[in-house]
Design a protein around this motif. Structure first.
Motif, short mmCIF file in Angstrom:
data_model
loop_
_atom_site.label_atom_id
_atom_site.label_comp_id
_atom_site.label_asym_id
_atom_site.label_seq_id
_atom_site.Cartn_x
_atom_site.Cartn_y
_atom_site.Cartn_z
N LYS A 8 -6.15 3.53 17.07
CA LYS A 8 -6.55 2.14 16.99
C LYS A 8 -6.44 1.66 15.56
CE LYS A 8 -9.92 0.51 19.25
NZ LYS A 8 -11.27 0.19 19.77
N ARG A 9 -5.83 0.52 15.39
CA ARG A 9 -5.60 0.00 14.04
C ARG A 9 -6.72 -0.94 13.63
NH1 ARG A 9 -1.10 -0.05 16.90
NH2 ARG A 9 -1.45 -2.21 17.55
N ARG A 10 -6.95 -1.01 12.33
CA ARG A 10 -7.96 -1.93 11.80
C ARG A 10 -7.45 -3.37 11.79
NH1 ARG A 10 -12.04 0.97 9.08
NH2 ARG A 10 -11.46 3.12 8.55
N TYR A 11 -6.14 -3.53 11.69
CA TYR A 11 -5.57 -4.86 11.57
C TYR A 11 -4.39 -5.00 12.53
CZ TYR A 11 -8.03 -4.15 7.15
OH TYR A 11 -8.97 -3.83 6.20
N ASP A 12 -4.01 -6.24 12.78
CA ASP A 12 -2.83 -6.51 13.60
C ASP A 12 -1.56 -6.09 12.85
OD1 ASP A 12 -0.65 -8.88 14.45
OD2 ASP A 12 -1.81 -8.04 16.12
N TRP A 13 -0.51 -5.80 13.63
CA TRP A 13 0.75 -5.36 13.01
C TRP A 13 1.27 -6.38 12.00
CZ3 TRP A 13 2.53 -0.75 12.62
CH2 TRP A 13 2.35 0.20 13.62
N ARG A 14 1.06 -7.66 12.30
CA ARG A 14 1.58 -8.69 11.38
C ARG A 14 0.93 -8.61 10.00
NH1 ARG A 14 0.49 -13.67 15.35
NH2 ARG A 14 -1.33 -12.31 15.68
N LYS A 15 -0.32 -8.17 9.96
CA LYS A 15 -1.01 -8.02 8.68
C LYS A 15 -0.67 -6.71 7.99
CE LYS A 15 -4.98 -10.85 10.05
NZ LYS A 15 -6.45 -10.90 10.20
N LEU A 16 -0.02 -5.80 8.71
CA LEU A 16 0.30 -4.50 8.13
C LEU A 16 1.73 -4.41 7.62
CD1 LEU A 16 -1.42 -2.13 10.74
CD2 LEU A 16 -2.21 -2.68 8.45
N VAL A 17 2.54 -5.42 7.89
CA VAL A 17 3.95 -5.35 7.50
C VAL A 17 4.10 -5.21 5.99
CG1 VAL A 17 6.13 -6.63 7.41
CG2 VAL A 17 4.78 -6.59 9.52
N LEU A 18 3.47 -6.08 5.24
CA LEU A 18 3.60 -6.03 3.78
C LEU A 18 2.97 -4.76 3.19
CD1 LEU A 18 3.03 -9.77 2.76
CD2 LEU A 18 5.18 -8.47 2.86
N PRO A 19 1.75 -4.37 3.59
CA PRO A 19 1.21 -3.11 3.05
C PRO A 19 2.08 -1.90 3.36
CG PRO A 19 -0.54 -4.41 4.05
CD PRO A 19 0.74 -5.08 4.40
N LEU A 20 2.62 -1.83 4.58
CA LEU A 20 3.47 -0.69 4.92
C LEU A 20 4.77 -0.71 4.13
CD1 LEU A 20 2.99 -0.46 8.80
CD2 LEU A 20 2.10 1.08 7.05
N ALA A 21 5.32 -1.90 3.91
CA ALA A 21 6.53 -2.01 3.08
C ALA A 21 6.24 -1.54 1.66
CB ALA A 21 7.04 -3.44 3.09
N ALA A 22 5.06 -1.90 1.14
CA ALA A 22 4.68 -1.47 -0.21
C ALA A 22 4.51 0.04 -0.27
CB ALA A 22 3.38 -2.18 -0.62
N VAL A 23 3.96 0.63 0.77
CA VAL A 23 3.79 2.09 0.81
C VAL A 23 5.15 2.76 0.83
CG1 VAL A 23 3.01 4.02 2.25
CG2 VAL A 23 1.52 2.04 1.90
N LEU A 24 6.10 2.24 1.60
CA LEU A 24 7.44 2.81 1.64
C LEU A 24 8.10 2.77 0.26
CD1 LEU A 24 9.84 3.98 3.15
CD2 LEU A 24 10.51 1.64 3.78
N VAL A 25 7.99 1.64 -0.42
CA VAL A 25 8.58 1.52 -1.76
C VAL A 25 7.90 2.50 -2.72
CG1 VAL A 25 8.87 -0.01 -3.74
CG2 VAL A 25 9.28 -0.86 -1.42
N LEU A 26 6.59 2.61 -2.62
CA LEU A 26 5.83 3.50 -3.51
C LEU A 26 6.24 4.96 -3.28
CD1 LEU A 26 3.60 3.74 -5.62
CD2 LEU A 26 1.94 3.87 -3.77
N LEU A 27 6.38 5.36 -2.02
CA LEU A 27 6.79 6.74 -1.74
C LEU A 27 8.22 7.00 -2.21
CD1 LEU A 27 5.29 7.22 1.85
CD2 LEU A 27 4.55 8.38 -0.24
N CYS A 28 9.10 6.02 -2.04
CA CYS A 28 10.48 6.19 -2.51
C CYS A 28 10.54 6.35 -4.03
CB CYS A 28 11.33 4.99 -2.07
SG CYS A 28 11.68 4.93 -0.31
N VAL A 29 9.79 5.52 -4.74
CA VAL A 29 9.77 5.61 -6.21
C VAL A 29 9.20 6.96 -6.63
CG1 VAL A 29 8.75 4.66 -8.31
CG2 VAL A 29 9.65 3.12 -6.54
N LEU A 30 8.11 7.38 -5.99
CA LEU A 30 7.48 8.65 -6.34
C LEU A 30 8.43 9.82 -6.10
CD1 LEU A 30 5.00 10.35 -7.13
CD2 LEU A 30 4.30 10.28 -4.74
N GLN A 31 9.06 9.86 -4.93
CA GLN A 31 9.98 10.96 -4.63
C GLN A 31 11.20 10.97 -5.55
OE1 GLN A 31 9.62 13.54 -2.75
NE2 GLN A 31 7.68 12.94 -1.78
#
Length: 459
Positions: free
Chosen positions: A32-55
């Motif tokens: 169960k998610r805390r927020y709707d998918w529409r509110k998670l798009v930007l945070p998840l995109a930021a996490v993907l960029v952060l992981l790519c930069v880190l790796q």
């Protein structure tokens, strides 16, 4: 030469970042998610960029000595992504991290091993070079990841029920994290240092160890998760059985108390009649009338045809009288003849307890109402318990979510009702309509018992 060159290359770090991100998304789809998918798009995109930069940094820019700390930082990012996006406890998020991280390591290692050993040869055969070879490599990775994560989704779907199977203690979470760290270090020890008794000496062996260890570790974690799920199911069954037994013991105690109370009632009634016949004083008569009316609240008035139901209704009726709750009953207890006493106590006892508990919080006395009905409809026994309800119900798995702080140890009353109904091949449904909460149990009559003539529900 094409194969040899591919083998020498290590897993592209951006692929590792993508699998780590996909593992987080996997649990967002399962829990169960805390927020709707529409509110998670930007945070998840930021996490993907952060992981790519880190790796990219720990793979190509920073010295090898910082690779392990960098991977631990990736774990931290994955942990907080799961925790802040899903409705899980910190301990449950730790369990999710363990599975997600090893799954990401396996997906990245296995896909690159298969590509390097089997598919990269196609690049040489068809003379694919430049951007074409890169596109081919990305497409193959996407197809492998799709297959791996679909399999992982269906595996986890069997082990997770809205996060319940992830309800763990701190020590159990530590076991998951230790398994994750042990698997990670064992799988990558050759990458960290080749001068150990457990290190591989060439690239093919390194690929093999990484894929095999992560695959084995994944199944170890899934086995641990399966054990937790079985433990939680056993606990739920035990709690439900305790609720069932408690209602039955209450029935036995109430039966004895009601028999004594009825005797006392008749004794007092005879005494009142004697006093009334001896004097005609107005005040005395008024006092005696009030006294008789008070006693009548506790008279055994329920004569439904089922001795067990009579006792339960009388016992709960006394509670309702004490708490200024009005209960009306229209029930043919003869229809319950094929059910054992414990199941009758479970269904009616828990249903009425829940109704009474809710109505105690209602401030308007006129709205403290409970309606109980037992009737037949075609070939089904219908049991319906309704109570006034002016608040919306949040449903989860067809059951209302408890509003109590201790959500773990509550809600077993309704589960025990459903279990008792399913024991006879029936079901339980819950609905709210027009300020009424309705619990309905429908049970088919046994084959050897002819269904009674259709009846109408009492109003």
């Amino acid at each position: 030469m094409g194969v040899t060159t591919a083998i020498v290359r290590d897993i592209p770090k951006l692929y590792t970042a993508c699998t780590e991100w996909l593992s987080c998304v996997l649990f967002l789809c399962l829990l169960k998610r805390r927020y709707d998918w529409r509110k998670l798009v930007l945070p998840l995109a930021a996490v993907l960029v952060l992981l790519c930069v880190l790796q990219y940094m720990i793979g190509y820019e920073l010295p090898l000595v910082l690779w392990v700390p960098g991977m631990f930082l990736a774990m931290v990012i994955m942990y907080f992504t799961i925790y802040f996006c899903c409705q899980v406890t910190p301990k449950s998020a730790g369990v999710c991290l363990s599975i997600a991280f090893i799954l990401a390591e396996f997906a990245a290692a296995f896909e690159w091993q298969m590509y390097s050993y089997f598919l990269a040869v196609l690049v040489g055969i068809f003379d694919i070079s430049g951007i074409g070879s890169q596109v081919f490599e990305v497409v193959i990775a996407a197809l492998f990841y799709l297959a791996i994560y679909l399999c992982a989704y269906y595996m986890e779907k069997k082990l997770i029920t809205d996060g319940e199977s992830l309800s763990v203690t701190f020590s159990r979470m530590c076991i998951f994290l230790l398994i994750m760290l042990a698997i990670f270090l064992a799988a990558n020890i050759s990458y960290i240092s080749s001068d150990t008794p457990f290190s591989a000496t060439d690239q093919p062996q390194i690929f093999y160890i990484r894929s095999l260890m992560n695959f084995a570790g994944l199944f170890v974690l899934w086995s641990q998760q399966s054990i937790i799920r079985e433990m939680n199911l056993f606990k739920e069954l035990e709690m439900t059985q305790n609720v069932l037994m408690r209602q039955y013991y209450q029935y036995k105690q109430s039966k004895e108390s009601i028999e004594i109370l009825n005797c006392k009632y008749h004794d007092l009634k005879n005494q009142i009649n004697m006093i009334r016949s001896e004097t005609d004083a107005g005040k005395k008569e008024e006092y005696l009338q009030e006294m008789e009316q008070g006693i009548q609240k506790f008279e055994l008035e329920n004569k439904t045809g089922s001795p067990v139901l009579d006792v339960v209704l009388t016992d709960k009726g006394m509670v309702c009288a004490q708490r200024n709750i009005r209960i009306t009953t229209v029930a043919d207890g003869n229809l319950l003849s094929f059910m054992n006493a414990m199941d009758i106590c479970t269904i009616f006892g828990n249903a009425l307890d829940n109704a009474i508990e809710y109505l105690e919080k209602v401030n308007v006395p006129e709205k403290r109402l409970i309606r109980v009905s037992v009737f037949s409809q075609q070939a089904f026994l219908v049991i319906r318990v309704k109570n006034y309800c002016d608040t919306g119900m949040v449903m989860e798995k067809e059951l209302p979510v408890t509003t109590k702080a201790d959500k773990v140890n509550h809600g077993y009353g309704l589960k025990s009702i459903r279990m008792s109904a399913e024991k006879y091949g029936g079901n339980m449904t819950i609905s709210t309509e027009h300020e009424w909460f309705s619990l309905c149990v429908m049970i088919p009559f046994p084959d050897d018992q002819a269904p009674p003539l259709p009846q109408k529900e009492g109003k």
